[in-house]
Design a protein around this motif. Structure first.
Motif, PDB file in Angstrom:
ATOM      1  N   ARG A  65       4.522  -1.920  40.456  1.00 46.26           N
ATOM      2  CA  ARG A  65       5.143  -0.642  40.804  1.00 46.26           C
ATOM      3  C   ARG A  65       6.303  -0.370  39.855  1.00 46.26           C
ATOM      4  O   ARG A  65       7.125  -1.262  39.599  1.00 46.26           O
ATOM      5  CB  ARG A  65       5.643  -0.661  42.256  1.00 46.26           C
ATOM      6  N   ILE A  66       6.352   0.871  39.347  1.00 37.32           N
ATOM      7  CA  ILE A  66       7.386   1.247  38.386  1.00 37.32           C
ATOM      8  C   ILE A  66       8.019   2.560  38.836  1.00 37.32           C
ATOM      9  O   ILE A  66       7.302   3.533  39.098  1.00 37.32           O
ATOM     10  CB  ILE A  66       6.783   1.422  36.974  1.00 37.32           C
ATOM     11  N   PRO A  67       9.355   2.626  38.953  1.00 35.82           N
ATOM     12  CA  PRO A  67       9.997   3.895  39.308  1.00 35.82           C
ATOM     13  C   PRO A  67       9.582   5.013  38.356  1.00 35.82           C
ATOM     14  O   PRO A  67       9.465   4.793  37.146  1.00 35.82           O
ATOM     15  CB  PRO A  67      11.488   3.575  39.187  1.00 35.82           C
ATOM     16  N   LEU A  68       9.376   6.199  38.908  1.00 34.11           N
ATOM     17  CA  LEU A  68       8.888   7.309  38.090  1.00 34.11           C
ATOM     18  C   LEU A  68       9.861   7.689  36.980  1.00 34.11           C
ATOM     19  O   LEU A  68       9.432   8.187  35.926  1.00 34.11           O
ATOM     20  CB  LEU A  68       8.608   8.525  38.976  1.00 34.11           C
ATOM     21  N   LYS A  70      11.227   5.790  35.038  1.00 38.02           N
ATOM     22  CA  LYS A  70      11.016   4.898  33.905  1.00 38.02           C
ATOM     23  C   LYS A  70       9.677   5.162  33.199  1.00 38.02           C
ATOM     24  O   LYS A  70       9.377   4.541  32.175  1.00 38.02           O
ATOM     25  CB  LYS A  70      11.084   3.439  34.358  1.00 38.02           C
ATOM     26  N   ASP A 174       2.823   7.174  43.899  1.00 35.90           N
ATOM     27  CA  ASP A 174       3.293   7.093  45.277  1.00 35.90           C
ATOM     28  C   ASP A 174       4.501   8.026  45.384  1.00 35.90           C
ATOM     29  O   ASP A 174       5.629   7.654  45.044  1.00 35.90           O
ATOM     30  CB  ASP A 174       3.688   5.648  45.621  1.00 35.90           C
ATOM     31  N   ARG A 177       7.601   6.975  47.657  1.00 40.31           N
ATOM     32  CA  ARG A 177       8.499   5.955  47.121  1.00 40.31           C
ATOM     33  C   ARG A 177       8.983   6.283  45.709  1.00 40.31           C
ATOM     34  O   ARG A 177       9.823   5.573  45.159  1.00 40.31           O
ATOM     35  CB  ARG A 177       7.800   4.589  47.133  1.00 40.31           C
ATOM     36  N   GLU A 179       7.258   6.190  42.853  1.00 38.34           N
ATOM     37  CA  GLU A 179       6.824   5.126  41.953  1.00 38.34           C
ATOM     38  C   GLU A 179       5.419   5.394  41.403  1.00 38.34           C
ATOM     39  O   GLU A 179       4.584   6.016  42.070  1.00 38.34           O
ATOM     40  CB  GLU A 179       6.808   3.785  42.694  1.00 38.34           C
ATOM     41  N   VAL A 181       2.030   3.420  40.543  1.00 37.51           N
ATOM     42  CA  VAL A 181       1.396   2.178  40.995  1.00 37.51           C
ATOM     43  C   VAL A 181       0.259   1.852  40.034  1.00 37.51           C
ATOM     44  O   VAL A 181      -0.752   2.562  39.977  1.00 37.51           O
ATOM     45  CB  VAL A 181       0.856   2.310  42.430  1.00 37.51           C
ATOM     46  N   THR A 226       5.852   3.221  29.786  1.00 38.86           N
ATOM     47  CA  THR A 226       7.270   3.307  30.134  1.00 38.86           C
ATOM     48  C   THR A 226       8.089   3.840  28.973  1.00 38.86           C
ATOM     49  O   THR A 226       7.680   3.776  27.807  1.00 38.86           O
ATOM     50  CB  THR A 226       7.815   1.951  30.569  1.00 38.86           C
TER      51      THR A 226
END
Length: 227
Positions: A65-68, A70, A174, A177, A179, A181, A226
């Motif tokens: 999972r990566i924060p959007l 980033k 997601d 959240r 993120e 995925v 990213t």
């Protein structure tokens, strides 16, 4: 390339990592095995087509999972771009370099010249169904969120195989959240004949190495999407 030859590559790559690198991979990725019994992939027409005897399979999914904030913003503007770019990162990324070079030395020639072999080719392909990679993978399904490849043997062998499998590369959002995925889902099985029992083709110790290799592919593939 069968399971034992893949094992040699997994062992070599994993052995080259430091303890700190392995710790980071464990913390930044999640492995789920086996897949949930209601996972849509196990009920898909693609899975039924290739695992035609419904044999037991070695299953897992690696998730990151990566924060959007980033994620490269241009990949969030059009449906399908994030999954495609992640797929390009998996195959063109550092994690696949060793295996790509190994397969190129053994199998790149006139009979496989139309396949993807170079880092540039793997990093730029649209990965449409029918695309063949390094004489070991073939794209068999593509949706806006997932690209599925068949593995286990040369794609020149379109028949049922003693060593067979499907590998799904996915990217979804997601929104709750905030993120992205990313997922790498693997199912390995025998398709050449009916297998009795409930055990997949990989012994437990081989599964461990395979999952570390999946974590490496996940991490290096994620670099592509990213900032």
């Amino acid at each position: 390339m069968g399971f034992l030859r893949k094992l040699k590559l997994c062992t070599g790559v994993v052995a080259g990592l430091s303890g700190g690198a392995l710790g980071y991979l464990r913390a930044s990725t999640t492995i789920i095995s086996p897949l949930p019994i209601d996972d849509p992939f196990l009920r898909s027409s693609t899975y039924a087509k290739y695992n035609l005897h419904q044999n037991p399979s070695t299953q897992d999914v690696c998730v990151k999972r990566i924060p959007l904030d980033k994620i490269r913003p241009e990949l969030l503007q059009r449906e399908g771009d994030l999954a495609l770019e992640f797929c390009r990162g998996v195959w063109g990324g550092l994690g696949y370099r060793f295996q790509r070079a190994y397969l190129a030395r053994k199998y790149h020639g006139p009979a496989t010249g139309s396949q993807l072999w170079t880092v540039d080719q793997l990093s730029q392909s649209a990965y449409e169904p029918g695309t063949q990679l390094t004489d070991h993978f073939e794209v068999v399904e593509k949706t806006p969120t997932e690209i599925v490849v068949r593995c286990g043997d040369t794609p020149r062998n379109q028949n049922p195989r003693d060593s067979d499998g499907l590998f799904a590369i996915s990217a979804t959002i997601d929104k709750e959240r905030g993120e992205a995925v990313l997922g790498l889902k693997s199912c390995f099985f025998t398709s050449s004949s009916k297998i009795e029992g409930i055990q997949g083709p990989m012994p437990a110790w081989m599964e461990v190495l395979h999952r570390w290799y999946s974590r490496i592919w996940m991490e290096t593939g994620s670099w592509r999407v990213t900032r």
